[in-house]
Motif scaffolding. Sequence first.
Motif, short mmCIF file in Angstrom:
data_model
loop_
_atom_site.label_atom_id
_atom_site.label_comp_id
_atom_site.label_asym_id
_atom_site.label_seq_id
_atom_site.Cartn_x
_atom_site.Cartn_y
_atom_site.Cartn_z
N ARG A 229 0.81 -1.08 0.01
CA ARG A 229 0.01 0.06 0.18
C ARG A 229 0.87 1.26 -0.10
O ARG A 229 0.56 2.26 -0.85
CB ARG A 229 -1.00 -0.18 1.20
N GLN A 230 2.16 1.29 1.09
CA GLN A 230 2.80 2.48 0.77
C GLN A 230 3.39 2.52 -0.70
O GLN A 230 3.50 3.63 -1.03
CB GLN A 230 3.98 2.14 1.76
N ALA A 231 4.00 1.50 -1.25
CA ALA A 231 4.47 1.73 -2.79
C ALA A 231 3.32 2.21 -3.45
O ALA A 231 3.82 2.97 -4.33
CB ALA A 231 4.82 0.29 -3.06
N ALA A 232 2.12 1.83 -3.42
CA ALA A 232 1.19 2.44 -4.33
C ALA A 232 1.01 3.70 -4.16
O ALA A 232 0.79 4.62 -5.00
CB ALA A 232 -0.36 1.55 -4.08
N ILE A 233 0.79 4.20 -2.70
CA ILE A 233 0.51 5.75 -2.63
C ILE A 233 1.93 6.47 -2.96
O ILE A 233 1.81 7.54 -3.55
CB ILE A 233 0.53 5.84 -0.99
N ALA A 234 3.08 5.80 -2.78
CA ALA A 234 4.16 6.71 -3.17
C ALA A 234 4.08 6.80 -4.84
O ALA A 234 4.45 7.87 -5.37
CB ALA A 234 5.47 5.85 -2.93
N PHE A 235 3.81 5.73 -5.76
CA PHE A 235 3.62 5.89 -7.11
C PHE A 235 2.64 6.80 -7.55
O PHE A 235 2.85 7.52 -8.46
CB PHE A 235 3.02 4.53 -7.68
N ASN A 236 1.33 6.83 -6.79
CA ASN A 236 0.36 7.84 -7.16
C ASN A 236 0.97 9.36 -7.02
O ASN A 236 0.53 10.17 -7.81
CB ASN A 236 -0.76 7.77 -6.29
N ARG A 237 1.58 9.45 -5.80
CA ARG A 237 2.12 10.55 -5.78
C ARG A 237 3.27 11.12 -6.72
O ARG A 237 3.13 12.33 -7.32
CB ARG A 237 2.86 10.83 -4.36
N MET A 238 4.14 10.08 -7.08
CA MET A 238 5.07 10.43 -8.09
C MET A 238 4.32 10.73 -9.38
O MET A 238 4.68 11.54 -10.23
CB MET A 238 5.95 9.15 -8.35
N GLN A 239 3.30 9.86 -9.68
CA GLN A 239 2.79 10.08 -11.00
C GLN A 239 1.95 11.56 -11.07
O GLN A 239 2.07 12.07 -12.17
CB GLN A 239 1.52 9.04 -11.25
N GLU A 240 1.45 11.83 -9.80
CA GLU A 240 0.85 13.32 -10.03
C GLU A 240 1.93 14.39 -10.09
O GLU A 240 1.86 15.44 -10.92
CB GLU A 240 0.18 13.46 -8.44
N ARG A 241 3.14 14.36 -9.61
CA ARG A 241 4.16 15.22 -9.45
C ARG A 241 4.60 15.23 -10.95
O ARG A 241 5.01 16.40 -11.61
CB ARG A 241 5.47 15.05 -8.65
N VAL A 242 4.89 13.99 -11.82
CA VAL A 242 5.33 14.09 -12.82
C VAL A 242 4.33 14.75 -13.94
O VAL A 242 4.80 15.61 -14.68
CB VAL A 242 5.49 12.32 -13.52
N ASN A 243 3.14 14.42 -13.86
CA ASN A 243 1.97 15.30 -14.69
C ASN A 243 2.00 16.64 -14.45
O ASN A 243 1.84 17.36 -15.33
CB ASN A 243 0.67 14.52 -14.46
N ARG A 244 2.20 17.01 -13.06
CA ARG A 244 2.20 18.39 -12.91
C ARG A 244 3.52 18.97 -13.76
O ARG A 244 3.11 19.93 -14.14
CB ARG A 244 2.34 18.62 -11.29
N PHE A 245 4.63 18.25 -13.44
CA PHE A 245 5.88 18.93 -14.16
C PHE A 245 5.68 19.16 -15.62
O PHE A 245 6.10 19.98 -16.28
CB PHE A 245 7.10 17.96 -13.74
#
Length: 455
Positions: A229-245
């Motif tokens: 679950r922690q890995a999935a949450i970290a992936f979602n945050r990374m995906q959001e940051r990449v899309n924002r960038f």
Amino acid sequence: MFSNPDSEERWGKLDRPLRRVLPRSLLGRSMLIVLIPLLVTQAIVLVLFYGTYLNVVSRRLSDGITGEISLVISMLERTPEADRREELLKDAAARTQLQFVFHPHATLRREGTNHVLGPIDDDFERALKQGLGRPFFVDWSAAPETVRVSIGLPDGMLDVLTPHKRLSIGPIWMFLAWAFSSSAFLFLIAGLFMRNQVRAIRRLAEAAELFGLGRDEGAIRPQGAREVRQAAIAFNRMQERVNRFVAQRTAVLAGVSHDLRTPLTRLRLSMAMLPTKGMIRAEDIQPDVHDMVADIEDMERLIGSYLSFARGEGAEKPVLTDIRALIEDVAVAARRAGGRVLSVEGKEGVEVPVRPDALKRALTNLADNARRHGGAMRFSLWEGERRIEITVEDDGGGIPADRRKTLLEIGSSGNNGGTGLGLTIVRDIIHAHGGTIRLLESPLGGLSVLLSLPK
């Protein structure tokens, strides 16, 4: 601590054949981690129970029957009268659940046993040898569920019919069936739990693969163990940051390109309004104006390429697209621009999830390069099991083999009207789809660009 190279080399030699045997998936290895201790535990239980407890019980049963037979033989030797012997044997049969038949003047013809199937026979034979001290023969096939023991006596032969259940400790197969069925049931339950955990990891891997291919499916729902679950949450945050960038960079590049186009447009208008007559001769000013207009056009193409580059990694979503129809549209546009399209080859109806505008922009750039450097071009499409390949060939001067890799890294050279970003845009669009690009020698004599895309 320092590692020993020799020990690492020896471990590597042992590890390589072991990796060929072990399963490669996480579920397979997890189930193997569960299965091996389970089998070892069951084997230890079987050895301890069957090899120790059952053997002890078997020896005690054999010793008990041997003791009863020995007691009856001792009483027969002390009773020489025939009628009293009959009464003695009947009384012994009633008390011991054994049947005794005495054959006067008979002799024992064979000794030993005719049964070699397990430790029960060995224990019974050993007990008879130690407890009787007389010749005997054990017949395990004399009658169903009965074991006949023939014992040689000085004045005859004594047959003892022993129920098989008095020597057997029960069907061992029931114990084995219970042990293995319970192990299989526990293994099945463990497999169901492990499958749920691995499914969460597999979903995370699939989401990461799709995001790498530019197919953003949105945030994934955290499932499984706490670490997963922690890995999935970290992936979602990374995906959001990449899309924002990416969105911020696209907006910046689009804004810069738009701001630069305004002064360029004013320069073009000013150049068009320059006087051609006056103190300076017209024949002197016209070549300079022509060169400045050409420079402005190059700058506008450069800005258009930057804007296309920014849009290529924008918010366009992958959709199921007919690749052959898209190539046909690019070929029609190339003909309108003055290019000569020899043919469009490949299977029709090949549909692949791609960003259609971005892929069309990449093919248009390749068609423009082919038109500028050669004039004639050919498109081809090939479909495999897991990927497709699009080839764009021209009959131009080509590119030397030692420059092809460098050209992909820094873009086109800018000759013949090139902007310097043509191949860079194509490369980034194809990489954003999870594909590859290769520059080869074309059978037409020029350059062949091979695009490989996953399905």
